[in-house]
Design a protein around this motif. Structure first.
Motif, PDB file in Angstrom:
ATOM      1  N   GLU A   1      -3.106   8.457   9.054  1.00  0.00           N
ATOM      2  CA  GLU A   1      -2.510   7.848   7.868  1.00  0.00           C
ATOM      3  C   GLU A   1      -3.622   7.446   6.906  1.00  0.00           C
TER       4      GLU A   1
ATOM      5  N   ARG B   1       0.788   5.002   1.280  1.00  0.00           N
ATOM      6  CA  ARG B   1       0.026   5.778   2.246  1.00  0.00           C
ATOM      7  C   ARG B   1       0.668   7.146   2.462  1.00  0.00           C
TER       8      ARG B   1
ATOM      9  N   LYS C   1       0.840  -1.195   0.000  1.00  0.00           N
ATOM     10  CA  LYS C   1       0.000   0.000   0.000  1.00  0.00           C
ATOM     11  C   LYS C   1       0.875   1.245   0.000  1.00  0.00           C
TER      12      LYS C   1
ATOM     13  N   THR D   1      -4.523   5.578   3.170  1.00  0.00           N
ATOM     14  CA  THR D   1      -4.067   4.732   2.073  1.00  0.00           C
ATOM     15  C   THR D   1      -4.513   5.327   0.748  1.00  0.00           C
TER      16      THR D   1
ATOM     17  N   ASP E   1     -10.327   3.668   2.836  1.00  0.00           N
ATOM     18  CA  ASP E   1      -9.599   4.796   2.255  1.00  0.00           C
ATOM     19  C   ASP E   1      -9.597   4.710   0.731  1.00  0.00           C
TER      20      ASP E   1
ATOM     21  N   THR F   1       4.907  10.410   1.077  1.00  0.00           N
ATOM     22  CA  THR F   1       4.224   9.127   1.153  1.00  0.00           C
ATOM     23  C   THR F   1       5.208   8.030   1.539  1.00  0.00           C
TER      24      THR F   1
ATOM     25  N   ASP G   1      -7.881   0.395   5.300  1.00  0.00           N
ATOM     26  CA  ASP G   1      -7.206   0.593   4.018  1.00  0.00           C
ATOM     27  C   ASP G   1      -8.197   0.511   2.862  1.00  0.00           C
TER      28      ASP G   1
END
Length: 227
Positions: free
Chosen positions: A67, A60, A58, A69, A181, A92, A178
């Motif tokens: 945080e 992020r 991922k 993603t 997001d 990132t 995740d």
């Protein structure tokens, strides 16, 4: 890896010359990362390009104290090439969502390959245009209801990285935050909608092997068209 395997696994190298593939095999470094480890930190972008042989990664970023993603990548994809091309700083990180095996090539050698192989250079431009279309498509999804956004996100992951099995199309059981997001919805909605899809028999989650199976992807396609 053999040159033929690289050409088949990584879309970037479709049409690349045999010399390019042979050079990649000779200079690429194999790297393994365990789940949750940092593959690239903020200060390390632009030094190399990474190609995912297996596993999930991922990308992020930090917004305030949270945080977020931005992207999820898996087998056959690459990352780090944009930082090599534009040499701008990145706020990132790349994090392993599972155990990951990568091939990496230094920025200098990657740029040399692009300059020496016109077919590779053209393919790089094609993939950059494809990524821009994907970003535009994701932007368009924001006006749709949460159910639609989650289903389209699952379909995207299945189409790009899924493995066909007897149970259905297998992807990683991505952590709900995740996945939320990526879909542009909140975590509570994601958990609720995944439970609904499970109740209807359209997906199955196997915690033991961290797998999510889209057991009726045709129905998900049909549902996405209706929403």
């Amino acid at each position: 890896m053999e040159t033929k395997a690289i050409g088949e696994l990584f879309p970037l190298f479709i049409g690349a010359s045999p010399e390019t593939l042979e050079r990649l095999v000779s200079v690429a470094q194999k790297q393994d990362y365990s789940k949750d480890s940092a593959v690239i930190t903020e200060s390390a972008w632009g030094k190399a390009v990474f190609f995912i042989v297996c596993g999930w990664v991922k990308i992020r970023s930090l917004y305030g104290n949270r945080e977020v993603t931005l992207e999820i990548l898996s087998r056959g994809n690459c990352f780090g090439e944009m930082a090599v091309l534009d040499e701008s700083p990145r706020a990132t990180e790349a994090i392993a969502l599972s155990d990951v095996r990568l091939l990496s090539i230094s920025a200098q050698r990657f740029l040399q390959m692009l300059l020496k192989d016109p077919a590779l250079h053209h393919r790089m431009l094609q993939l950059m245009a494809h990524r821009m279309r994907q970003l535009y498509y994701r932007f368009q999804l924001y006006r749709h209801p949460p159910r639609f956004k989650l289903i389209k996100t699952l379909i995207f992951l299945a189409e790009n990285y899924g493995q066909p099995t007897e149970k259905g199309t297998k992807i990683l059981n991505i952590p709900h935050q995740d996945l939320a997001d990526l879909a542009g919805i909140n975590c509570e909605e994601t958990s609720r909608l995944l439970n609904k899809l499970q109740d209807r028999g359209w997906l199955e989650i196997e915690p033991s092997d961290r797998a999510l199976y889209l057991t009726n992807i045709k129905q998900l396609y049909h549902l996405a068209k209706q929403l």
